[in-house]
Design a protein around this motif. Sequence first.
Motif, PDB file in Angstrom:
ATOM      1  N   SER A   9     -32.943 -47.318 -47.892  1.00 55.75           N
ATOM      2  CA  SER A   9     -34.050 -47.664 -47.005  1.00 55.75           C
ATOM      3  C   SER A   9     -33.522 -47.965 -45.610  1.00 55.75           C
ATOM      4  O   SER A   9     -34.224 -47.749 -44.617  1.00 55.75           O
ATOM      5  CB  SER A   9     -34.827 -48.861 -47.555  1.00 55.75           C
ATOM      6  OG  SER A   9     -33.957 -49.956 -47.748  1.00 55.75           O
ATOM      7  N   PRO A 108     -41.020 -43.023 -47.802  1.00 57.77           N
ATOM      8  CA  PRO A 108     -41.061 -44.288 -47.057  1.00 57.77           C
ATOM      9  C   PRO A 108     -40.092 -44.349 -45.888  1.00 57.77           C
ATOM     10  O   PRO A 108     -40.199 -45.239 -45.055  1.00 57.77           O
ATOM     11  CB  PRO A 108     -40.692 -45.327 -48.116  1.00 57.77           C
ATOM     12  CG  PRO A 108     -39.887 -44.566 -49.111  1.00 57.77           C
ATOM     13  CD  PRO A 108     -40.440 -43.187 -49.137  1.00 57.77           C
TER      14      PRO A 108
ATOM     15  N   GLN B  36     -50.322 -44.430 -39.707  1.00 57.03           N
ATOM     16  CA  GLN B  36     -49.034 -45.077 -39.930  1.00 57.03           C
ATOM     17  C   GLN B  36     -49.137 -46.543 -39.554  1.00 57.03           C
ATOM     18  O   GLN B  36     -49.478 -46.876 -38.424  1.00 57.03           O
ATOM     19  CB  GLN B  36     -47.930 -44.395 -39.114  1.00 57.03           C
ATOM     20  CG  GLN B  36     -46.545 -44.942 -39.378  1.00 57.03           C
ATOM     21  CD  GLN B  36     -45.477 -44.256 -38.549  1.00 57.03           C
ATOM     22  OE1 GLN B  36     -45.720 -43.861 -37.417  1.00 57.03           O
ATOM     23  NE2 GLN B  36     -44.265 -44.117 -39.121  1.00 57.03           N
ATOM     24  N   LYS B  37     -48.820 -47.395 -40.498  1.00 56.32           N
ATOM     25  CA  LYS B  37     -48.742 -48.821 -40.204  1.00 56.32           C
ATOM     26  C   LYS B  37     -47.309 -49.149 -39.815  1.00 56.32           C
ATOM     27  O   LYS B  37     -46.368 -48.441 -40.188  1.00 56.32           O
ATOM     28  CB  LYS B  37     -49.209 -49.629 -41.407  1.00 56.32           C
ATOM     29  CG  LYS B  37     -50.704 -49.433 -41.676  1.00 56.32           C
ATOM     30  CD  LYS B  37     -51.197 -50.338 -42.772  1.00 56.32           C
ATOM     31  CE  LYS B  37     -52.682 -50.124 -43.019  1.00 56.32           C
ATOM     32  NZ  LYS B  37     -53.518 -50.734 -41.976  1.00 56.32           N
ATOM     33  N   GLU B  40     -43.875 -48.426 -41.677  1.00 54.54           N
ATOM     34  CA  GLU B  40     -44.153 -47.665 -42.899  1.00 54.54           C
ATOM     35  C   GLU B  40     -44.208 -46.174 -42.609  1.00 54.54           C
ATOM     36  O   GLU B  40     -44.180 -45.737 -41.461  1.00 54.54           O
ATOM     37  CB  GLU B  40     -45.473 -48.134 -43.517  1.00 54.54           C
ATOM     38  CG  GLU B  40     -45.467 -49.596 -43.919  1.00 54.54           C
ATOM     39  CD  GLU B  40     -46.791 -50.037 -44.532  1.00 54.54           C
ATOM     40  OE1 GLU B  40     -46.967 -51.255 -44.700  1.00 54.54           O
ATOM     41  OE2 GLU B  40     -47.630 -49.177 -44.855  1.00 54.54           O
TER      42      GLU B  40
END
Lengths: 115, 111
Positions: A9, A108, B36-37, B40
């Motif tokens: 991530s 993500p 899109q937040k 994220e």
Amino acid sequence: EPEVTQTPSHQVTQMGQEVILRCVPISNHLYFYWYRQILGQKVEFLVSFYNNEISEKSEIFDDQFSVERPDGSNFTLKIRSTKLEDSAMYFCASRGLTGGTYEQYFGPGTRLTVT
Amino acid sequence: QQPVQSPQAVILREGEDAVINCSSSKALYSVHWYRQKHGEAPVFLMILLKGGEQKGHEKISASFNEKKQQSSLYLTASQLSYSGTYFCGTPLGSGNTPLVFGKGTRLSVIA
């Protein structure tokens, strides 16, 4: 619901180092994409991949970048020698072949920080 | 080549409506809308494939005018959850091509 996954991530690396970003697309999808987004800016296309080869690439995707689908599930983006300006969020996306629609589903993201 | 979005930003109170526009200088085969937040990934909202067609997703709908090479996203009775940046994307070419995104419209819904 199936989804695109990405690892790691967050990746921090030093300038000049090689990084590999990994993606697992949705299992029955055949088109794969890498996009990047520099903080606060728009999403930019890097490369598309179909049938085990690059189908399109942008001017951003220079010789420092490469993509690979080493097995039936993973899709990787390699940056050979990272630069400071490579710092960005990297998104993988996949798209299914069947159906009349063309939705791309995004993973993500991996936040790459080059120091 | 990238689509142009307007406005760049908009602030709404809950329950108000908004329209976000996306236009292109070249012929469009389709228009894709994403939200899109912060921090994220972009989330797919809808795709418009035919001219003049409207589609809806809850209280969010969109139209696509091929002749004018533009699409509009309509947010009705906005909710706090609608806050985020809305991007329109248009294919580089026809068929199975990647998307070129606009710069986005930042929507903030306040109570």
